[in-house]
Design a protein around this motif. Structure first.
Motif, mmCIF file in Angstrom:
data_model
loop_
_atom_site.group_PDB
_atom_site.id
_atom_site.type_symbol
_atom_site.label_atom_id
_atom_site.label_comp_id
_atom_site.label_asym_id
_atom_site.label_seq_id
_atom_site.Cartn_x
_atom_site.Cartn_y
_atom_site.Cartn_z
ATOM 1 N N SER A 1 0.807 -1.229 0.000
ATOM 2 C CA SER A 1 0.000 0.000 0.000
ATOM 3 C C SER A 1 0.836 1.273 0.000
ATOM 4 N N ASN A 2 2.122 1.164 0.339
ATOM 5 C CA ASN A 2 2.917 2.372 0.528
ATOM 6 C C ASN A 2 4.135 2.500 -0.374
ATOM 7 N N ILE A 3 4.410 1.495 -1.172
ATOM 8 C CA ILE A 3 5.517 1.557 -2.126
ATOM 9 C C ILE A 3 4.912 1.689 -3.516
ATOM 10 N N ASP A 4 5.406 2.636 -4.294
ATOM 11 C CA ASP A 4 4.949 2.785 -5.674
ATOM 12 C C ASP A 4 5.826 1.900 -6.557
ATOM 13 N N PHE A 5 5.291 0.742 -6.924
ATOM 14 C CA PHE A 5 6.051 -0.232 -7.693
ATOM 15 C C PHE A 5 6.228 0.192 -9.152
ATOM 16 N N ASP A 6 5.551 1.259 -9.578
ATOM 17 C CA ASP A 6 5.677 1.737 -10.957
ATOM 18 C C ASP A 6 6.837 2.711 -11.140
ATOM 19 N N LEU A 7 7.395 3.221 -10.050
ATOM 20 C CA LEU A 7 8.535 4.136 -10.150
ATOM 21 C C LEU A 7 9.788 3.364 -10.550
ATOM 22 N N PRO A 8 10.727 4.022 -11.226
ATOM 23 C CA PRO A 8 11.990 3.333 -11.523
ATOM 24 C C PRO A 8 12.763 3.063 -10.230
ATOM 25 N N PHE A 9 13.624 2.055 -10.261
ATOM 26 C CA PHE A 9 14.452 1.743 -9.099
ATOM 27 C C PHE A 9 15.371 2.924 -8.800
ATOM 28 N N VAL A 10 15.639 3.146 -7.518
ATOM 29 C CA VAL A 10 16.594 4.184 -7.139
ATOM 30 C C VAL A 10 18.006 3.623 -7.273
ATOM 31 N N GLN A 11 18.979 4.508 -7.450
ATOM 32 C CA GLN A 11 20.349 4.100 -7.722
ATOM 33 C C GLN A 11 21.210 3.945 -6.475
ATOM 34 N N ASN A 12 20.773 4.557 -5.372
ATOM 35 C CA ASN A 12 21.584 4.569 -4.156
ATOM 36 C C ASN A 12 20.768 4.071 -2.972
ATOM 37 N N SER A 13 21.446 3.392 -2.049
ATOM 38 C CA SER A 13 20.743 2.805 -0.912
ATOM 39 C C SER A 13 20.062 3.871 -0.056
ATOM 40 N N TRP A 14 20.669 5.048 0.054
ATOM 41 C CA TRP A 14 20.070 6.094 0.900
ATOM 42 C C TRP A 14 18.799 6.687 0.291
ATOM 43 N N GLU A 15 18.515 6.360 -0.966
ATOM 44 C CA GLU A 15 17.285 6.818 -1.618
ATOM 45 C C GLU A 15 16.140 5.810 -1.480
ATOM 46 N N ALA A 16 16.375 4.693 -0.802
ATOM 47 C CA ALA A 16 15.440 3.569 -0.790
ATOM 48 C C ALA A 16 14.267 3.726 0.179
ATOM 49 N N LYS A 17 14.108 4.874 0.763
ATOM 50 C CA LYS A 17 13.003 5.086 1.700
ATOM 51 C C LYS A 17 11.681 5.115 0.920
ATOM 52 N N TYR A 18 10.919 4.040 1.075
ATOM 53 C CA TYR A 18 9.651 3.840 0.374
ATOM 54 C C TYR A 18 9.811 3.789 -1.145
ATOM 55 N N LYS A 19 11.018 3.478 -1.594
ATOM 56 C CA LYS A 19 11.311 3.270 -3.010
ATOM 57 C C LYS A 19 12.129 1.986 -3.124
ATOM 58 N N ILE A 20 12.135 1.417 -4.301
ATOM 59 C CA ILE A 20 12.832 0.146 -4.481
ATOM 60 C C ILE A 20 14.259 0.396 -4.955
ATOM 61 N N TYR A 21 15.195 -0.242 -4.271
ATOM 62 C CA TYR A 21 16.619 -0.158 -4.584
ATOM 63 C C TYR A 21 17.086 -1.525 -5.066
ATOM 64 N N GLN A 22 17.882 -1.496 -6.138
ATOM 65 C CA GLN A 22 18.496 -2.719 -6.659
ATOM 66 C C GLN A 22 19.972 -2.444 -6.881
ATOM 67 N N ARG A 23 20.800 -3.295 -6.303
ATOM 68 C CA ARG A 23 22.244 -3.104 -6.437
ATOM 69 C C ARG A 23 22.706 -3.439 -7.851
ATOM 70 N N ASP A 24 23.762 -2.759 -8.303
ATOM 71 C CA ASP A 24 24.325 -3.027 -9.629
ATOM 72 C C ASP A 24 24.702 -4.491 -9.769
ATOM 73 N N GLY A 25 24.272 -5.093 -10.858
ATOM 74 C CA GLY A 25 24.635 -6.461 -11.156
ATOM 75 C C GLY A 25 23.892 -7.511 -10.345
ATOM 76 N N LYS A 26 22.951 -7.094 -9.527
ATOM 77 C CA LYS A 26 22.184 -8.028 -8.691
ATOM 78 C C LYS A 26 20.721 -7.959 -9.079
ATOM 79 N N LEU A 27 19.970 -8.963 -8.697
ATOM 80 C CA LEU A 27 18.539 -8.993 -8.987
ATOM 81 C C LEU A 27 17.691 -8.681 -7.750
ATOM 82 N N ASP A 28 18.359 -8.392 -6.631
ATOM 83 C CA ASP A 28 17.601 -8.115 -5.408
ATOM 84 C C ASP A 28 16.807 -6.823 -5.529
ATOM 85 N N GLN A 29 15.730 -6.754 -4.795
ATOM 86 C CA GLN A 29 14.910 -5.548 -4.713
ATOM 87 C C GLN A 29 14.567 -5.365 -3.246
#
Length: 172
Positions: free
Chosen positions: A119-147
Motif C-alpha cells: 500500500s505504501n511503495i509505488d512499484f511503478d517508479l523506476p528503481f533508485v540508484q543509491n541505498s540512501w534513496e530507498a526510503k519507500y522506493k525500491i533499490y536494486q544493487r548493480d549487477g544483482k537482482l535483489d529488490q
C-alpha cells in the motif's frame, strides 16, 4: 591441531534465543524446507489448549547505507526479491517478522507488513540508484537482482498487533 588464534564462531540469533528462553519459550530449528522459506526459528509457547508454535524470520539491526558506521533503528530494510531474483523474505513462510533494535525486538505479522508495503511503495517508479534513496522506493544493487526498500520503523510499530520484547541487560 587446534588453531588457538581462531575466534569462536558467532551463533546467529543467540541474543534472541536467550530472550525467548528467559520468557519461557522453546526455540526449535527450522527444517531445510522451512529455512528455504526464510524461517529462522520456530518459537514454541504454552497456549490455552496446548503448545503453540510460531514461525519467525529474524532481522538483525542494519545500517541505512554503507557509509553509516552504526545501525539505524529508525528504518527497516524489507526484502522484496533476493539476489537471484526470487521472492524475498517478505513473501516467505514466516508468521512473524522480528526486527532487532538496540533495546528491543519488534514482532510484526508478516502478512500485515506485506499489506503495508504493498500500500505504501509505488512499484511503478523506476528503481533508485543509491541505498540512501530507498526510503519507500525500491533499490536494486548493480549487477544483482535483489529488490529492497526501507520502511520507517515508527510506521511498522503502528501496525495492528505489533508488540515488543525489551532486551534484558543480564546474561543468561
Amino acid at each position: 591441531m587446534i588453531n588457538k588464534n581462531k575466534k569462536p564462531a558467532k551463533i546467529w540469533g543467540k541474543e534472541f534465543i536467550s530472550e525467548a528462553k528467559k520468557r519461557g519459550y522453546i526455540i526449535k530449528k527450522p527444517t531445510k524446507d522451512e529455512f528455504d522459506e526464510f524461517i529462522n526459528f520456530i518459537l514454541v509457547g504454552k497456549g490455552k489448549t496446548g503448545p503453540v508454535s510460531v514461525r519467525i524470520s529474524l532481522k538483525s539491526r542494519k545500517k541505512t547505507n554503507r557509509k553509516n558506521r552504526k545501525p539505524n533503528d529508525n528504518w527497516a530494510w524489507v526484502e522484496l526479491r533476493t539476489v537471484d531474483g526470487q521472492f524475498g523474505w517478505l513473501y516467505g513462510g514466516s508468521d512473524l517478522v522480528v526486527f532487532e533494535l538496540e533495546s528491543s525486538y519488534v514482532f510484526v505479522n508478516r502478512k500485515r507488513l506485506l499489506q503495508y508495503v504493498n500500500s505504501n511503495i509505488d512499484f511503478d517508479l523506476p528503481f533508485v540508484q543509491n541505498s540512501w534513496e530507498a526510503k519507500y522506493k525500491i533499490y536494486q544493487r548493480d549487477g544483482k537482482l535483489d529488490q529492497i526498500t526501507q520502511v520507517k520503523m515508527s510506521n511498522i510499530l503502528s501496525l495492528e498487533n505489533v508488540y515488543q520484547w525489551e532486551k534484558s541487560n543480564e546474561e543468561s
